[in-house]
Design a protein around this motif. Structure first.
Motif, PDB file in Angstrom:
ATOM      1  N   THR A   1      35.237  32.993  49.954  1.00 46.99           N
ATOM      2  CA  THR A   1      34.528  32.287  48.891  1.00 46.99           C
ATOM      3  C   THR A   1      34.293  30.844  49.314  1.00 46.99           C
ATOM      4  O   THR A   1      35.226  30.147  49.724  1.00 46.99           O
ATOM      5  N   THR A  47      29.700  34.071  46.102  1.00 47.76           N
ATOM      6  CA  THR A  47      30.239  35.343  45.645  1.00 47.76           C
ATOM      7  C   THR A  47      30.237  36.294  46.834  1.00 47.76           C
ATOM      8  O   THR A  47      29.251  36.993  47.084  1.00 47.76           O
ATOM      9  N   PRO A  48      31.325  36.342  47.590  1.00 45.32           N
ATOM     10  CA  PRO A  48      31.346  37.165  48.809  1.00 45.32           C
ATOM     11  C   PRO A  48      31.246  38.654  48.503  1.00 45.32           C
ATOM     12  O   PRO A  48      31.696  39.113  47.454  1.00 45.32           O
ATOM     13  N   ARG A  49      30.635  39.378  49.421  1.00 42.83           N
ATOM     14  CA  ARG A  49      30.578  40.827  49.319  1.00 42.83           C
ATOM     15  C   ARG A  49      31.671  41.434  50.190  1.00 42.83           C
ATOM     16  O   ARG A  49      32.291  40.752  51.000  1.00 42.83           O
ATOM     17  N   THR A  50      31.922  42.703  49.996  1.00 42.14           N
ATOM     18  CA  THR A  50      32.896  43.398  50.831  1.00 42.14           C
ATOM     19  C   THR A  50      32.189  44.000  52.043  1.00 42.14           C
ATOM     20  O   THR A  50      30.984  44.243  52.016  1.00 42.14           O
ATOM     21  N   TRP A  51      32.964  44.243  53.110  1.00 41.22           N
ATOM     22  CA  TRP A  51      32.408  44.764  54.346  1.00 41.22           C
ATOM     23  C   TRP A  51      33.237  45.965  54.804  1.00 41.22           C
ATOM     24  O   TRP A  51      34.422  46.075  54.475  1.00 41.22           O
ATOM     25  N   ASP A  52      32.619  46.814  55.578  1.00 39.01           N
ATOM     26  CA  ASP A  52      33.292  48.008  56.081  1.00 39.01           C
ATOM     27  C   ASP A  52      34.008  47.769  57.400  1.00 39.01           C
ATOM     28  O   ASP A  52      34.597  48.687  57.957  1.00 39.01           O
ATOM     29  N   PRO A  80      35.720  38.381  54.021  1.00 38.44           N
ATOM     30  CA  PRO A  80      34.980  37.677  52.967  1.00 38.44           C
ATOM     31  C   PRO A  80      35.693  36.362  52.619  1.00 38.44           C
ATOM     32  O   PRO A  80      36.922  36.315  52.520  1.00 38.44           O
TER      33      PRO A  80
END
Length: 215
Positions: free
Chosen positions: A31, A18-23, A29
């Motif tokens: 999967t 379950t990938p997270r988001t990045w800034d 991301p």
């Protein structure tokens, strides 16, 4: 990830079930479930520009005895710690082989060489052996294969352990330094150094429990 970007990586695929988001737009991301063949194939298709593949999937066990693990624990460790990384490496092998100076990094454990964690040790030992095979088979294509051995790393997976832990940032730095130096193996802490040295020792010296059991 941050270390890779600091060293000039144009893009980093941050994979997870379950990938997270990045800034940071340079972090993509992705999967990935290494126990799912379809997920592995989808990752290969989504990331055809990979030049460095880091195999870092891992599952732990609740007990240290291979006779006391549940069947589910055994199967989960084999699927996650051994078959998953192996199948991922096989799937990405054509991608890496098509690039110049590509790298495969497999995360092992000092327990690859010290069988006191039941099926976890067994799967890490199997991955170590597979990494050696991959290193030989991928070398003619110019793929550099690095195996990393380490004890406890200061992550949630090792939160239960009171023993000293390696700082993840230091570990990543040491691994990338080893890659740049052309090394094949990283012994990231003193425990790993001792565990490898123990391979040449008599079995009774490596496992003094055997003497105690016969006393």
């Amino acid at each position: 990830m941050h270390e890779a970007l600091a060293r000039g990586a144009a893009k980093v695929y941050a994979s997870a079930r379950t990938p997270r988001t990045w800034d940071d737009e340079r972090v993509v991301p992705l999967t990935l479930d290494v126990t799912d063949a379809a997920s592995i194939q989808a990752a290969v298709e989504a990331a055809p520009d990979v030049t460095v593949l880091i195999n870092n999937a891992g599952a732990s066990v609740s007990s240290t005895g291979i006779l006391t693990h549940t069947e589910e624990e055994i199967r989960r460790n084999v699927e996650t710690n051994f078959l998953g990384p192996l199948f991922l490496a096989r799937a990405f092998a054509p991608v890496l082989s098509a690039k110049d100076e590509s790298v495969l990094i497999d995360m092992h454990s000092l327990l690859s060489w010290y069988a006191v964690a039941g099926i976890y040790s067994a799967t890490k030992a199997a991955l170590w052996s597979a990494t050696n095979s991959l290193r030989l088979e991928l070398a003619p294509a110019g793929v550099h294969v690095v195996g990393v051995h380490v004890g406890y790393v200061d992550t949630p997976m090792a939160a239960y352990a009171p023993e000293p832990k390696v700082d993840p940032a230091v570990l990543v730095r040491d691994v990338f330094d080893a890659v740049q130096a052309g090394q094949y193996e990283v012994l990231a802490d003193e425990g790993s150094v001792q565990a490898k040295a123990g391979l040449s020792a008599p079995i009774e010296a490596v496992y003094p429990q055997l003497k105690a059991a016969r006393a």
